[in-house]
Scaffold this motif. Sequence first.
Motif, PDB file in Angstrom:
ATOM      1  N   ILE A   5     -13.757  23.955 -45.600  1.00  0.00           N
ATOM      2  CA  ILE A   5     -13.583  24.501 -47.000  1.00  0.00           C
ATOM      3  C   ILE A   5     -13.942  26.187 -46.883  1.00  0.00           C
ATOM      4  O   ILE A   5     -14.550  26.590 -46.171  1.00  0.00           O
ATOM      5  CB  ILE A   5     -14.050  23.776 -47.794  1.00  0.00           C
ATOM      6  CG1 ILE A   5     -15.449  23.872 -48.009  1.00  0.00           C
ATOM      7  CG2 ILE A   5     -13.834  22.400 -47.951  1.00  0.00           C
ATOM      8  CD1 ILE A   5     -16.141  23.127 -49.271  1.00  0.00           C
ATOM      9  N   THR A   6     -13.445  26.530 -48.073  1.00  0.00           N
ATOM     10  CA  THR A   6     -13.828  27.753 -48.251  1.00  0.00           C
ATOM     11  C   THR A   6     -14.987  27.858 -49.469  1.00  0.00           C
ATOM     12  O   THR A   6     -14.568  27.082 -50.572  1.00  0.00           O
ATOM     13  CB  THR A   6     -12.991  29.221 -48.925  1.00  0.00           C
ATOM     14  OG1 THR A   6     -12.028  28.856 -47.637  1.00  0.00           O
ATOM     15  CG2 THR A   6     -13.499  30.255 -48.743  1.00  0.00           C
ATOM     16  N   LEU A  39     -12.284  24.618 -58.564  1.00  0.00           N
ATOM     17  CA  LEU A  39     -11.591  24.327 -57.176  1.00  0.00           C
ATOM     18  C   LEU A  39     -10.142  24.524 -56.997  1.00  0.00           C
ATOM     19  O   LEU A  39      -9.566  24.234 -57.919  1.00  0.00           O
ATOM     20  CB  LEU A  39     -11.777  22.648 -57.181  1.00  0.00           C
ATOM     21  CG  LEU A  39     -11.035  21.818 -55.891  1.00  0.00           C
ATOM     22  CD1 LEU A  39     -11.844  22.447 -54.685  1.00  0.00           C
ATOM     23  CD2 LEU A  39     -11.176  20.360 -56.111  1.00  0.00           C
ATOM     24  N   ASN A  40      -9.843  25.395 -56.090  1.00  0.00           N
ATOM     25  CA  ASN A  40      -8.591  25.877 -55.944  1.00  0.00           C
ATOM     26  C   ASN A  40      -8.125  26.708 -57.323  1.00  0.00           C
ATOM     27  O   ASN A  40      -6.967  26.539 -57.483  1.00  0.00           O
ATOM     28  CB  ASN A  40      -7.745  24.724 -55.550  1.00  0.00           C
ATOM     29  CG  ASN A  40      -7.934  24.240 -54.141  1.00  0.00           C
ATOM     30  OD1 ASN A  40      -8.365  24.965 -53.328  1.00  0.00           O
ATOM     31  ND2 ASN A  40      -7.742  23.001 -54.154  1.00  0.00           N
ATOM     32  N   GLY A  41      -9.194  27.408 -57.847  1.00  0.00           N
ATOM     33  CA  GLY A  41      -8.678  28.134 -58.816  1.00  0.00           C
ATOM     34  C   GLY A  41      -8.741  27.692 -60.266  1.00  0.00           C
ATOM     35  O   GLY A  41      -8.450  28.409 -61.364  1.00  0.00           O
ATOM     36  N   LYS A  42      -9.148  26.140 -60.267  1.00  0.00           N
ATOM     37  CA  LYS A  42      -9.284  25.560 -61.716  1.00  0.00           C
ATOM     38  C   LYS A  42     -10.730  25.075 -61.932  1.00  0.00           C
ATOM     39  O   LYS A  42     -10.989  24.569 -61.000  1.00  0.00           O
ATOM     40  CB  LYS A  42      -8.108  24.629 -61.734  1.00  0.00           C
ATOM     41  CG  LYS A  42      -6.704  24.769 -61.662  1.00  0.00           C
ATOM     42  CD  LYS A  42      -5.918  23.679 -61.694  1.00  0.00           C
ATOM     43  CE  LYS A  42      -5.566  23.559 -63.157  1.00  0.00           C
ATOM     44  NZ  LYS A  42      -4.388  22.329 -63.278  1.00  0.00           N
ATOM     45  N   ASP A  58      -9.588  23.211 -48.837  1.00  0.00           N
ATOM     46  CA  ASP A  58      -9.802  23.778 -50.407  1.00  0.00           C
ATOM     47  C   ASP A  58     -10.549  24.880 -50.342  1.00  0.00           C
ATOM     48  O   ASP A  58     -11.345  25.130 -49.757  1.00  0.00           O
ATOM     49  CB  ASP A  58     -10.704  22.373 -51.126  1.00  0.00           C
ATOM     50  CG  ASP A  58      -9.629  21.482 -51.489  1.00  0.00           C
ATOM     51  OD1 ASP A  58      -8.289  21.614 -51.354  1.00  0.00           O
ATOM     52  OD2 ASP A  58     -10.077  20.344 -51.662  1.00  0.00           O
ATOM     53  N   ALA A  59     -10.476  25.795 -51.661  1.00  0.00           N
ATOM     54  CA  ALA A  59     -11.253  26.588 -51.868  1.00  0.00           C
ATOM     55  C   ALA A  59     -12.056  26.401 -53.197  1.00  0.00           C
ATOM     56  O   ALA A  59     -11.677  26.063 -54.262  1.00  0.00           O
ATOM     57  CB  ALA A  59     -10.432  28.108 -52.320  1.00  0.00           C
TER      58      ALA A  59
END
Length: 69
Positions: A5-6, A39-42, A58-59
């Motif tokens: 993941i990032t 998580l993923n911008g949210k 996932d980021a």
Amino acid sequence: MTTTITLNGEPRTLPQNPLTLAELLLQLDATAPGYAVALNGKVVPRQHWEQQTVSGGDALLLIQPIAGG
């Protein structure tokens, strides 16, 4: 089975896939009050950490409280 993941812009290998957000934060010792997670911008509310899974690709952005003045 490991996955990547990032985390805060850096690649990080996880020992298992999938992993709940709560499990990951426990491994990172990031469970104290005040932490915020996206998580993923949210943004993921704390009450959803037990159900939300983190998977390969996932980021994750982890923001920790810092005392200042």
